[in-house]
Design a protein around this motif. Structure first.
Motif, PDB file in Angstrom:
ATOM      1  N   LEU A   1      36.003 -21.795 -41.768  1.00 54.08           N
ATOM      2  CA  LEU A   1      35.596 -20.864 -42.789  1.00 54.08           C
ATOM      3  C   LEU A   1      34.764 -19.726 -42.266  1.00 54.08           C
ATOM      4  CD1 LEU A   1      34.124 -23.431 -45.590  1.00 54.08           C
ATOM      5  CD2 LEU A   1      35.764 -21.758 -45.786  1.00 54.08           C
ATOM      6  N   PHE A   2      33.947 -19.925 -41.224  1.00 52.00           N
ATOM      7  CA  PHE A   2      33.059 -19.118 -40.571  1.00 52.00           C
ATOM      8  C   PHE A   2      34.238 -17.812 -40.151  1.00 52.00           C
ATOM      9  CE2 PHE A   2      31.745 -16.415 -36.886  1.00 52.00           C
ATOM     10  CZ  PHE A   2      30.586 -15.703 -37.454  1.00 52.00           C
ATOM     11  N   HIS A   3      35.259 -18.221 -39.462  1.00 54.35           N
ATOM     12  CA  HIS A   3      36.238 -17.347 -38.901  1.00 54.35           C
ATOM     13  C   HIS A   3      36.964 -16.222 -39.975  1.00 54.35           C
ATOM     14  CE1 HIS A   3      35.473 -18.713 -35.132  1.00 54.35           C
ATOM     15  NE2 HIS A   3      36.050 -19.997 -35.091  1.00 54.35           N
ATOM     16  N   ARG A   4      37.139 -17.096 -41.022  1.00 55.96           N
ATOM     17  CA  ARG A   4      37.700 -16.478 -42.240  1.00 55.96           C
ATOM     18  C   ARG A   4      36.944 -15.542 -43.070  1.00 55.96           C
ATOM     19  NH1 ARG A   4      39.275 -21.727 -45.358  1.00 55.96           N
ATOM     20  NH2 ARG A   4      39.462 -20.544 -47.092  1.00 55.96           N
ATOM     21  N   ILE A   5      35.614 -15.681 -42.864  1.00 56.86           N
ATOM     22  CA  ILE A   5      34.661 -14.714 -43.401  1.00 56.86           C
ATOM     23  C   ILE A   5      34.450 -13.508 -42.681  1.00 56.86           C
ATOM     24  CG2 ILE A   5      31.971 -14.322 -44.138  1.00 56.86           C
ATOM     25  CD1 ILE A   5      32.032 -17.315 -44.981  1.00 56.86           C
ATOM     26  N   GLN A   6      34.336 -13.713 -41.273  1.00 54.35           N
ATOM     27  CA  GLN A   6      34.319 -12.755 -40.261  1.00 54.35           C
ATOM     28  C   GLN A   6      35.368 -11.846 -40.429  1.00 54.35           C
ATOM     29  OE1 GLN A   6      33.731 -13.875 -36.437  1.00 54.35           O
ATOM     30  NE2 GLN A   6      32.638 -11.918 -35.843  1.00 54.35           N
ATOM     31  N   GLU A   7      36.698 -12.642 -40.443  1.00 51.49           N
ATOM     32  CA  GLU A   7      37.849 -11.860 -40.568  1.00 51.49           C
ATOM     33  C   GLU A   7      37.983 -10.829 -41.802  1.00 51.49           C
ATOM     34  OE1 GLU A   7      42.014 -13.660 -41.555  1.00 51.49           O
ATOM     35  OE2 GLU A   7      41.991 -13.383 -39.333  1.00 51.49           O
ATOM     36  N   ALA A   8      37.666 -11.324 -42.999  1.00 47.70           N
ATOM     37  CA  ALA A   8      37.458 -10.666 -44.188  1.00 47.70           C
ATOM     38  C   ALA A   8      36.489  -9.372 -43.978  1.00 47.70           C
ATOM     39  CB  ALA A   8      37.203 -11.533 -45.220  1.00 47.70           C
ATOM     40  N   VAL A   9      35.256  -9.597 -43.394  1.00 51.99           N
ATOM     41  CA  VAL A   9      34.229  -8.680 -43.289  1.00 51.99           C
ATOM     42  C   VAL A   9      34.908  -7.591 -42.404  1.00 51.99           C
ATOM     43  CG1 VAL A   9      32.245  -8.129 -42.182  1.00 51.99           C
ATOM     44  CG2 VAL A   9      32.422 -10.180 -43.566  1.00 51.99           C
ATOM     45  N   GLU A  10      35.552  -7.990 -41.403  1.00 49.87           N
ATOM     46  CA  GLU A  10      36.051  -7.126 -40.431  1.00 49.87           C
ATOM     47  C   GLU A  10      37.345  -6.271 -40.931  1.00 49.87           C
ATOM     48  OE1 GLU A  10      36.805  -9.053 -36.774  1.00 49.87           O
ATOM     49  OE2 GLU A  10      34.666  -9.206 -36.253  1.00 49.87           O
TER      50      GLU A  10
ATOM     51  N   ILE B   1      33.541 -17.101 -49.270  1.00 51.19           N
ATOM     52  CA  ILE B   1      32.084 -17.440 -49.307  1.00 51.19           C
ATOM     53  C   ILE B   1      31.846 -18.331 -50.335  1.00 51.19           C
ATOM     54  CG2 ILE B   1      29.647 -16.662 -49.790  1.00 51.19           C
ATOM     55  CD1 ILE B   1      30.309 -13.990 -48.284  1.00 51.19           C
ATOM     56  N   ALA B   2      32.479 -18.222 -51.545  1.00 53.00           N
ATOM     57  CA  ALA B   2      32.609 -19.275 -52.653  1.00 53.00           C
ATOM     58  C   ALA B   2      33.031 -20.403 -52.127  1.00 53.00           C
ATOM     59  CB  ALA B   2      33.398 -18.853 -53.798  1.00 53.00           C
ATOM     60  N   THR B   3      34.108 -20.559 -51.219  1.00 47.65           N
ATOM     61  CA  THR B   3      34.615 -22.021 -50.618  1.00 47.65           C
ATOM     62  C   THR B   3      33.396 -22.361 -49.856  1.00 47.65           C
ATOM     63  OG1 THR B   3      36.763 -20.973 -50.697  1.00 47.65           O
ATOM     64  CG2 THR B   3      36.292 -22.888 -49.178  1.00 47.65           C
ATOM     65  N   LEU B   4      32.757 -21.442 -48.833  1.00 48.22           N
ATOM     66  CA  LEU B   4      31.889 -22.161 -48.271  1.00 48.22           C
ATOM     67  C   LEU B   4      30.640 -22.732 -49.041  1.00 48.22           C
ATOM     68  CD1 LEU B   4      30.176 -22.233 -45.558  1.00 48.22           C
ATOM     69  CD2 LEU B   4      29.330 -19.798 -45.862  1.00 48.22           C
ATOM     70  N   PHE B   5      30.286 -22.055 -49.953  1.00 50.43           N
ATOM     71  CA  PHE B   5      29.140 -22.765 -50.931  1.00 50.43           C
ATOM     72  C   PHE B   5      29.476 -23.758 -51.443  1.00 50.43           C
ATOM     73  CE2 PHE B   5      26.832 -18.907 -49.331  1.00 50.43           C
ATOM     74  CZ  PHE B   5      25.454 -19.353 -49.795  1.00 50.43           C
ATOM     75  N   ALA B   6      30.837 -24.184 -52.023  1.00 57.89           N
ATOM     76  CA  ALA B   6      31.345 -25.024 -52.800  1.00 57.89           C
ATOM     77  C   ALA B   6      31.028 -26.299 -51.817  1.00 57.89           C
ATOM     78  CB  ALA B   6      32.782 -24.813 -53.153  1.00 57.89           C
ATOM     79  N   GLU B   7      31.533 -25.865 -50.382  1.00 56.43           N
ATOM     80  CA  GLU B   7      31.361 -27.083 -49.635  1.00 56.43           C
ATOM     81  C   GLU B   7      29.862 -27.668 -49.012  1.00 56.43           C
ATOM     82  OE1 GLU B   7      32.927 -27.952 -44.846  1.00 56.43           O
ATOM     83  OE2 GLU B   7      34.000 -26.505 -46.236  1.00 56.43           O
ATOM     84  N   ILE B   8      29.095 -26.427 -48.998  1.00 54.89           N
ATOM     85  CA  ILE B   8      27.582 -26.727 -48.790  1.00 54.89           C
ATOM     86  C   ILE B   8      27.096 -27.768 -49.994  1.00 54.89           C
ATOM     87  CG2 ILE B   8      25.429 -25.635 -48.907  1.00 54.89           C
ATOM     88  CD1 ILE B   8      26.582 -23.209 -47.471  1.00 54.89           C
ATOM     89  N   GLU B   9      27.587 -27.300 -51.239  1.00 51.37           N
ATOM     90  CA  GLU B   9      27.112 -28.147 -52.232  1.00 51.37           C
ATOM     91  C   GLU B   9      27.415 -29.528 -52.340  1.00 51.37           C
ATOM     92  OE1 GLU B   9      25.771 -26.809 -56.855  1.00 51.37           O
ATOM     93  OE2 GLU B   9      27.886 -26.363 -56.058  1.00 51.37           O
ATOM     94  N   THR B  10      28.805 -29.610 -52.022  1.00 46.34           N
ATOM     95  CA  THR B  10      29.783 -30.890 -52.234  1.00 46.34           C
ATOM     96  C   THR B  10      29.006 -31.800 -50.909  1.00 46.34           C
ATOM     97  OG1 THR B  10      31.584 -29.883 -53.209  1.00 46.34           O
ATOM     98  CG2 THR B  10      31.543 -32.205 -52.226  1.00 46.34           C
ATOM     99  N   LYS B  11      28.776 -31.412 -50.022  1.00 50.11           N
ATOM    100  CA  LYS B  11      28.408 -32.095 -48.858  1.00 50.11           C
ATOM    101  C   LYS B  11      26.890 -32.481 -48.868  1.00 50.11           C
ATOM    102  CE  LYS B  11      31.781 -30.863 -45.276  1.00 50.11           C
ATOM    103  NZ  LYS B  11      31.835 -30.180 -43.968  1.00 50.11           N
ATOM    104  N   SER B  12      25.976 -32.010 -49.750  1.00 48.06           N
ATOM    105  CA  SER B  12      24.639 -32.651 -50.133  1.00 48.06           C
ATOM    106  C   SER B  12      24.044 -32.104 -48.804  1.00 48.06           C
ATOM    107  CB  SER B  12      24.651 -34.191 -50.216  1.00 48.06           C
ATOM    108  OG  SER B  12      25.304 -34.332 -51.474  1.00 48.06           O
ATOM    109  N   LEU B  13      24.139 -30.990 -48.239  1.00 47.75           N
ATOM    110  CA  LEU B  13      23.298 -30.298 -47.544  1.00 47.75           C
ATOM    111  C   LEU B  13      22.029 -30.121 -47.580  1.00 47.75           C
ATOM    112  CD1 LEU B  13      25.686 -27.853 -45.648  1.00 47.75           C
ATOM    113  CD2 LEU B  13      25.436 -30.033 -44.927  1.00 47.75           C
TER     114      LEU B  13
END
Length: 543
Positions: A318-327, A338-350
């Motif tokens: 996910l980080f590599h995909r975000i960095q690629e999209a930024v670049e 980023i929406a996918t990242l935050f969905a994973e953060i929320e789902t994993k109960s971080l």
């Protein structure tokens, strides 16, 4: 418990030098914070008042100097922390100001290890004596008591006095609650001004509105947009003694009055005041559940703690995909990834601490990339709030919005930097052609020389200079050929070779195409005008 120290100096090597110079542990200290100017130090002190006991600061610094920092803290009673000044300026006016502000010591640079250690020893004794006297006399503030108990420290006398004030009836229970106001950064501006002074009174008035017994004396300000309060079940007669019903009513009322998102955290209920520390500590633990999926605006430890917090990292791709999209300046891709990242953060109960680690790592990687491109990262509007987001009570959606805004802003800066770099490269290519036109060069060989794609170079050259690469190269060569025809008696094939043509016939054809006459006629025409010889080998005077 070790005394917490903050080092404030705009020279990083000075701060690192202090870290290595002093045996902090043996003196009973721990360096917990660093800042490179007074304004950042003030923000840290404002948001973490109970954490910092001693501030060691330089005087002359950008943004806000050391004396102004001390003045702000003392004038507004922001903290009881002690100050030590380290200065390279032996100026009496500075020392005079330091004395006026109650600075503990004024030490000149270069720093002598023994001098600073002696000052720290004396200061540690002074701080501990003050703390002891406060504990003995029982004159701890309610806020101070809450903070002591949250750290697991004993304050038996103060707890006993509080018990006498609250007077729990038989069978009643007590809870410690935290009110957190979620305001976006745009509403408040600079983080140092993030504290809303009226929050305590608004919370106190809301509590008093909902219960029929005096309670406003038990509300205190904690950190930015956080208030704490004590509520006994005896005060909840209107709600049948139900904390759940009371919590829902309080959250709804505060959200209306504060015009902001409000989250309530209730620690576990306790039957005796001496167990208050348990309720305080469990309420603080609840803060880690803020971004867990499914959590409501009113959280109770008994219910929320059934969800196991995770500290696991999201999928690294996910980080590599975000960095690629930024670049690649793919704005929509930035948002969706980023929406996918935050969905994973929320789902994993971080836990909130885990989220902070993840977000900060992403931010620092992007900042590192920009700095590698010589980008002025200090001009990023969203960088400062992004670096301090965990000190601000942002909702999950506000945090996601801020993160997206930061990434999009960074992407645009990368695009601008890349454009500037590319523009510089195409100018270098033009200069290269002008100095190497006589060599066997072409678009492909020049693109390889500059590690660029030949098709892209050709398109960029046309866009920048209004003509194709081959047209420009030919114009340079023909222009130089005309100069040689005017100034020398070189033969046509010799001139062709000198300006980069391997084939004399091709040179003649291209010359005629551009000048509407062959090279020989061009030379003959010049000689005729000058009244000179008309044959091809005639020498043209150069002076």
């Amino acid at each position: 418990m070790k005394l917490q120290v903050m080092l404030v100096d705009d020279e990083q090597y000075v701060r690192k030098g202090l870290l290595g110079l002093i045996d902090w542990d043996s003196l009973g200290y721990s360096v917990s914070h660093e800042a490179d100017n007074g304004k950042d130090a003030l923000r840290i002190i404002t948001s973490r008042q109970s954490d910092i006991d001693v501030v060691i600061t330089d005087i002359r610094m950008p943004v806000m100097d050391g004396l102004k920092l001390i003045e702000e803290v003392k004038l507004h009673n922001l903290s009881t922390c002690k100050f030590i000044i380290l200065s390279g300026y032996n100026d009496f006016s500075y020392a005079q100001s330091a004395i006026r502000y109650g600075v503990s010591d004024y030490i000149l640079k270069p720093i002598e290890e023994e001098d600073l250690e002696e000052t720290l020893r004396k200061l540690a004794l002074e701080i501990k004596e003050v703390r002891l006297q406060k504990a003995i006399s029982g004159r701890l503030t309610l806020r101070g008591l809450f903070e002591q108990l949250s750290r697991g420290e004993q304050a038996a006398k103060a707890v006993t006095e509080l018990d006498e004030r609250v007077r729990l009836s038989k069978g009643s229970v007590l809870r410690y609650g935290i009110v957190e106001m979620n305001r976006s950064l745009s509403e408040e501006g600079d983080a140092t001004d993030y504290l809303i002074k009226d929050d305590v009174s608004v919370v106190a008035q809301a509590l008093q509105t909902l219960v029929d017994v005096p309670i406003d004396d038990f509300v205190v300000q904690l950190r930015n947009h956080q208030c704490a309060f004590l509520i006994c079940s005896d005060a909840l007669k209107l709600y049948g003694g139900s904390y759940e019903q009371f919590g829902a009513a309080l959250q709804n009322l505060l959200a209306k009055r504060l015009q902001a998102g409000v989250t309530l955290y209730f620690g576990t209920s306790v039957k005796e005041m001496k167990m208050l520390s348990t309720s305080i500590q469990t309420a603080n633990e609840l803060l880690q559940y803020k971004y867990v999926k499914g959590m409501k605006d009113v959280l109770f430890y008994e219910t929320a703690s059934k969800t196991k917090l995770s500290y696991a990292e999201p999928d690294v791709s996910l980080f590599h995909r975000i960095q690629e999209a930024v670049e690649e300046q793919e704005t929509e891709k930035i948002k969706t990834t980023i929406a996918t990242l935050f969905a994973e953060i929320e789902t994993k109960s971080l836990a909130k601490d885990a989220i902070r680690t993840i977000i900060n790592r992403y931010v620092h990687r992007i900042v590192g990339t920009l700095q590698g491109m010589q980008g002025p990262t200090d001009l990023l509007v969203n960088l400062k709030p992004m670096l301090s987001w965990d000190a601000q009570p942002l909702s999950f959606s506000q945090l996601q919005h801020l993160f997206i805004s930061f990434m999009i802003e960074s992407s645009r800066m990368m695009e601008q930097l890349r454009g500037e770099q590319t523009k510089g490269s195409i100018h270098k290519i033009k200069s290269y052609i002008e100095h190497h036109y006589q060599e066997n060069i072409n678009l492909k060989s020049i693109a390889a020389e500059f590690y660029m794609n030949p098709v892209y170079v050709g398109q960029l050259f046309k866009k920048t200079y209004g003509q194709y690469f081959n047209e420009f190269l030919l114009s340079i060569r023909i222009g130089e050929a005309k100069k040689l025809l005017r100034q020398t008696d070189f033969r046509i094939y010799e001139i062709a070779e000198k300006v980069g043509f391997n084939n004399a016939d091709y040179f003649v054809a291209q010359f005629e195409k551009m000048e509407d006459m062959p090279p020989s006629e061009y030379r003959k025409k010049l000689l005729t005008k000058q009244g000179g010889h008309t044959h091809e080998n005639a020498t043209i005077p150069t002076k």
